[in-house]
Design a protein around this motif. Structure first.
Motif, PDB file in Angstrom:
ATOM      1  N   LEU A  10       0.828  -1.209   0.000  1.00  0.00           N
ATOM      2  CA  LEU A  10       0.000   0.000   0.000  1.00  0.00           C
ATOM      3  C   LEU A  10       0.861   1.257   0.000  1.00  0.00           C
ATOM      4  CD1 LEU A  10      -2.935   1.075   0.217  1.00  0.00           C
ATOM      5  CD2 LEU A  10      -2.625   1.088   2.704  1.00  0.00           C
ATOM      6  N   ARG A  43     -10.768   3.802  -0.055  1.00  0.00           N
ATOM      7  CA  ARG A  43      -9.882   4.949   0.173  1.00  0.00           C
ATOM      8  C   ARG A  43     -10.636   6.240   0.488  1.00  0.00           C
ATOM      9  NH1 ARG A  43      -7.216   9.328  -1.939  1.00  0.00           N
ATOM     10  NH2 ARG A  43      -4.931   9.337  -1.681  1.00  0.00           N
ATOM     11  N   ILE A  76      -7.658  -0.034  -0.904  1.00  0.00           N
ATOM     12  CA  ILE A  76      -7.714   1.052  -1.887  1.00  0.00           C
ATOM     13  C   ILE A  76      -9.158   1.345  -2.284  1.00  0.00           C
ATOM     14  CG2 ILE A  76      -7.051   1.688  -4.242  1.00  0.00           C
ATOM     15  CD1 ILE A  76      -4.494   0.027  -3.813  1.00  0.00           C
ATOM     16  N   THR A  83      -8.143  -4.784  -9.891  1.00  0.00           N
ATOM     17  CA  THR A  83      -7.149  -3.987  -9.150  1.00  0.00           C
ATOM     18  C   THR A  83      -6.055  -4.885  -8.589  1.00  0.00           C
ATOM     19  OG1 THR A  83      -8.863  -2.373  -8.529  1.00  0.00           O
ATOM     20  CG2 THR A  83      -6.815  -2.350  -7.258  1.00  0.00           C
ATOM     21  N   ASP A 142      -0.013   3.824  -2.883  1.00  0.00           N
ATOM     22  CA  ASP A 142      -0.772   4.970  -2.370  1.00  0.00           C
ATOM     23  C   ASP A 142      -0.110   5.487  -1.098  1.00  0.00           C
ATOM     24  OD1 ASP A 142      -2.659   6.855  -1.533  1.00  0.00           O
ATOM     25  OD2 ASP A 142      -4.355   5.647  -2.207  1.00  0.00           O
TER      26      ASP A 142
END
Length: 290
Positions: free
Chosen positions: A165, A240, A237, A271, A169
């Motif tokens: 992660l 998010r 995600i 994803t 991000d």
């Protein structure tokens, strides 16, 4: 059924004393057992009479991928081969019929015989054991790594998800760090149960089928665990916007512990597929394939 689950888990624990039984294993086995039971019941119904639709006939419900191993409820590439093949000395398509005469079988008749063999309820516990063993130990190292204690100096599965992660991000990763969110609180349940509590039962079956198919396609030493961890990162995600909005750790943790309904799981699966190359890079950087 509960007694059957206990017998399977007891035998598996005795055969694998280094791991033994860990909390959550019964839920993995339970789903496999239920799918096999539904397949067996559907096969019995087909033998009783015609009129079943395609979904009823499969015993797997809507959304399952065509080309799955009959009776397994799992995607291709998982577990031991289930096609017994012809008996020694017999040619494919031939069966020793009444009167000890060779009887040529049509394609439909062969399918019926194979389906009856694969969905025989008398061997449900045997099949459940083999499938559970395959999920836990292979392909690659299977799910067994999510039930093992990380070796000293190595990263645990939740830590690997968090590292992934951080790559894809950084803002979301930092937000969770600032709120001091303990990722193990929700990730251990996600990973060990293969998301069995996060989605509807039929969606979980479809998801497992996809995870197993991806694992077979990757052919990597880390196997199923790598695919499952990529999907876990995809789930974080997905929520998010909510996580970034919340400035309270309890609200964030509540959202992760009670995942919102997902109309189409293929969004998360896509994803996860995009994350898999990064997952491999991160594992190489950490110097682990576990």
């Amino acid at each position: 059924i509960q007694d059957a689950l206990c017998r399977v888990l007891a035998v598996w624990s005795l055969e694998n004393p280094d791991i033994s039984y860990k909390q959550g294993m019964h839920e993995l086995l339970g789903l496999l057992f239920l799918v096999l039971h539904r397949d067996s019941e559907a096969a019995d119904a087909r033998e009783s009479g015609p009129g079943l639709g395609p979904d009823q006939g499969s015993g797997l419900g809507p959304g399952m991928s065509p080309g799955m191993s009959p009776g397994s409820g799992l995607g291709p590439g998982l577990g031991p081969g289930v096609d017994p093949g012809p008996s020694p000395g017999m040619s494919p398509g031939l069966s020793l019929g009444p009167g000890l005469e060779w009887e040529e079988l049509t394609g439909d008749e062969m399918d019926v015989e194979e389906d009856a063999c694969l969905t025989d309820g008398r061997y449900l516990e045997h099949d459940a054991y083999e499938l559970f063993d395959a999920v836990m130990k292979g392909p690659g190292k299977g799910m067994i790594t999510h039930y093992s204690i990380a070796a000293k100096g190595s990263f645990s599965a939740p830590e690997r998800v968090l590292n992934l992660l951080k790559i894809v991000d950084p803002q979301l990763h930092q937000h969770l760090q600032d709120l001091d969110i303990s990722v193990a609180t929700f990730l251990l349940r996600w990973l060990r149960l293969m998301f069995g509590r996060e989605f509807h039962f039929e969606d979980v079956i479809m998801l497992w089928d996809s995870l197993f198919a991806l694992t077979a396609k990757l052919r990597r030493p880390s196997g199923l665990s790598e695919v499952v961890e990529a999907f876990a990162a995809a789930m974080i995600i997905f929520v998010r916007p909510s996580l970034i909005e919340f400035q309270d750790s309890h609200m964030c943790l509540r959202r992760l512990l009670k995942f919102p309904p997902v109309e189409d799981l293929t969004v998360l699966i896509k994803t996860a597929c995009d994350l898999l190359p990064l997952t491999r890079q991160e594992r190489n950087r950490l110097g682990t394939c576990a």
